[in-house]
Design a protein around this motif. Sequence first.
Motif, mmCIF file in Angstrom:
data_model
loop_
_atom_site.group_PDB
_atom_site.id
_atom_site.type_symbol
_atom_site.label_atom_id
_atom_site.label_comp_id
_atom_site.label_asym_id
_atom_site.label_seq_id
_atom_site.Cartn_x
_atom_site.Cartn_y
_atom_site.Cartn_z
ATOM 1 N N GLY A 135 0.802 -1.216 0.000
ATOM 2 C CA GLY A 135 0.000 0.000 0.000
ATOM 3 C C GLY A 135 0.833 1.264 0.000
ATOM 4 N N ASP A 136 0.199 2.339 0.411
ATOM 5 C CA ASP A 136 0.743 3.690 0.355
ATOM 6 C C ASP A 136 1.426 4.047 1.672
ATOM 7 O OD1 ASP A 136 1.256 6.380 0.118
ATOM 8 O OD2 ASP A 136 -0.788 6.931 -0.458
ATOM 9 N N ALA A 137 2.724 3.836 1.738
ATOM 10 C CA ALA A 137 3.477 4.113 2.964
ATOM 11 C C ALA A 137 3.695 5.604 3.187
ATOM 12 C CB ALA A 137 4.814 3.389 2.940
ATOM 13 N N GLU A 138 3.242 6.438 2.260
ATOM 14 C CA GLU A 138 3.377 7.892 2.408
ATOM 15 C C GLU A 138 2.084 8.548 2.884
ATOM 16 O OE1 GLU A 138 4.631 9.106 -1.484
ATOM 17 O OE2 GLU A 138 6.654 8.318 -1.209
ATOM 18 N N LEU A 139 1.068 7.773 3.232
ATOM 19 C CA LEU A 139 -0.238 8.356 3.549
ATOM 20 C C LEU A 139 -0.252 9.202 4.810
ATOM 21 C CD1 LEU A 139 -2.883 5.744 4.738
ATOM 22 C CD2 LEU A 139 -0.460 5.414 5.003
ATOM 23 N N LEU A 140 0.760 9.135 5.638
ATOM 24 C CA LEU A 140 0.798 9.945 6.863
ATOM 25 C C LEU A 140 1.891 11.008 6.842
ATOM 26 C CD1 LEU A 140 0.238 7.092 9.479
ATOM 27 C CD2 LEU A 140 -1.452 8.715 8.592
ATOM 28 N N LYS A 146 7.065 9.928 8.338
ATOM 29 C CA LYS A 146 7.709 9.629 7.064
ATOM 30 C C LYS A 146 7.515 8.161 6.686
ATOM 31 C CE LYS A 146 9.553 13.699 6.679
ATOM 32 N NZ LYS A 146 8.753 14.673 5.987
ATOM 33 N N GLU A 147 7.639 7.909 5.396
ATOM 34 C CA GLU A 147 7.477 6.557 4.860
ATOM 35 C C GLU A 147 8.387 5.561 5.582
ATOM 36 O OE1 GLU A 147 8.007 4.252 0.578
ATOM 37 O OE2 GLU A 147 8.582 6.351 0.735
ATOM 38 N N LYS A 148 9.639 5.915 5.764
ATOM 39 C CA LYS A 148 10.603 5.022 6.398
ATOM 40 C C LYS A 148 10.174 4.664 7.831
ATOM 41 C CE LYS A 148 15.563 4.579 7.166
ATOM 42 N NZ LYS A 148 16.872 5.204 6.991
ATOM 43 N N GLU A 149 9.622 5.653 8.549
ATOM 44 C CA GLU A 149 9.148 5.398 9.910
ATOM 45 C C GLU A 149 7.981 4.419 9.916
ATOM 46 O OE1 GLU A 149 8.979 9.064 12.622
ATOM 47 O OE2 GLU A 149 9.003 9.889 10.572
ATOM 48 N N LEU A 150 7.016 4.650 9.025
ATOM 49 C CA LEU A 150 5.843 3.780 8.966
ATOM 50 C C LEU A 150 6.256 2.356 8.614
ATOM 51 C CD1 LEU A 150 2.756 3.650 9.216
ATOM 52 C CD2 LEU A 150 2.620 4.186 6.779
#
Length: 176
Positions: A135-140, A146-150
Amino acid sequence: MYFAALLARTEEGWEASDTELDDVETLDDLADLARAAAVGEDTVLVCIEQEGDWFGVVRVDGEEDPRIYVSSGAAAARSAYGEILLTDELLGREPDDGNDLERLTDLDGTEDGEPEPDEDQPDDGPHAAPEGPVGDAELLEDFGMKEKELLSLPADGALSDIAATLGCTELLESVR
């Protein structure tokens, strides 16, 4: 054990409510549930976790299509709630056509159907969900995660980490 909560963005911050997903059968049902909790066109996050196995976040912004992130496609695929999130589009596959005659008939044209899957064997065919995140790891990202954190969040406790980034830990914990 499952936990599901709605986090609705307002002018004053976030509002949290727990939610029952028993009547939710599709992603559209889930998006409608989120839109009903929205204040105007503001963002609503549907947060779902299965203790220690996987978590998912669905972001609904007004009438836009939902954005979805699932921490483990394979683990979510084994869950009724996870299956709601794992759409064909999210998994990058063609939608299943229920009228696929080739799939339903043997070479001699009889309708024997497909054999039942062996529950002891993992599904690693073309319709299998990947072991890792989908999915979209940039949604937050616009809320500070950040994407890397998620992508690095463990399944156990991830929603608390997300709530901390959003600044609504106490709200989330109050509905847990």
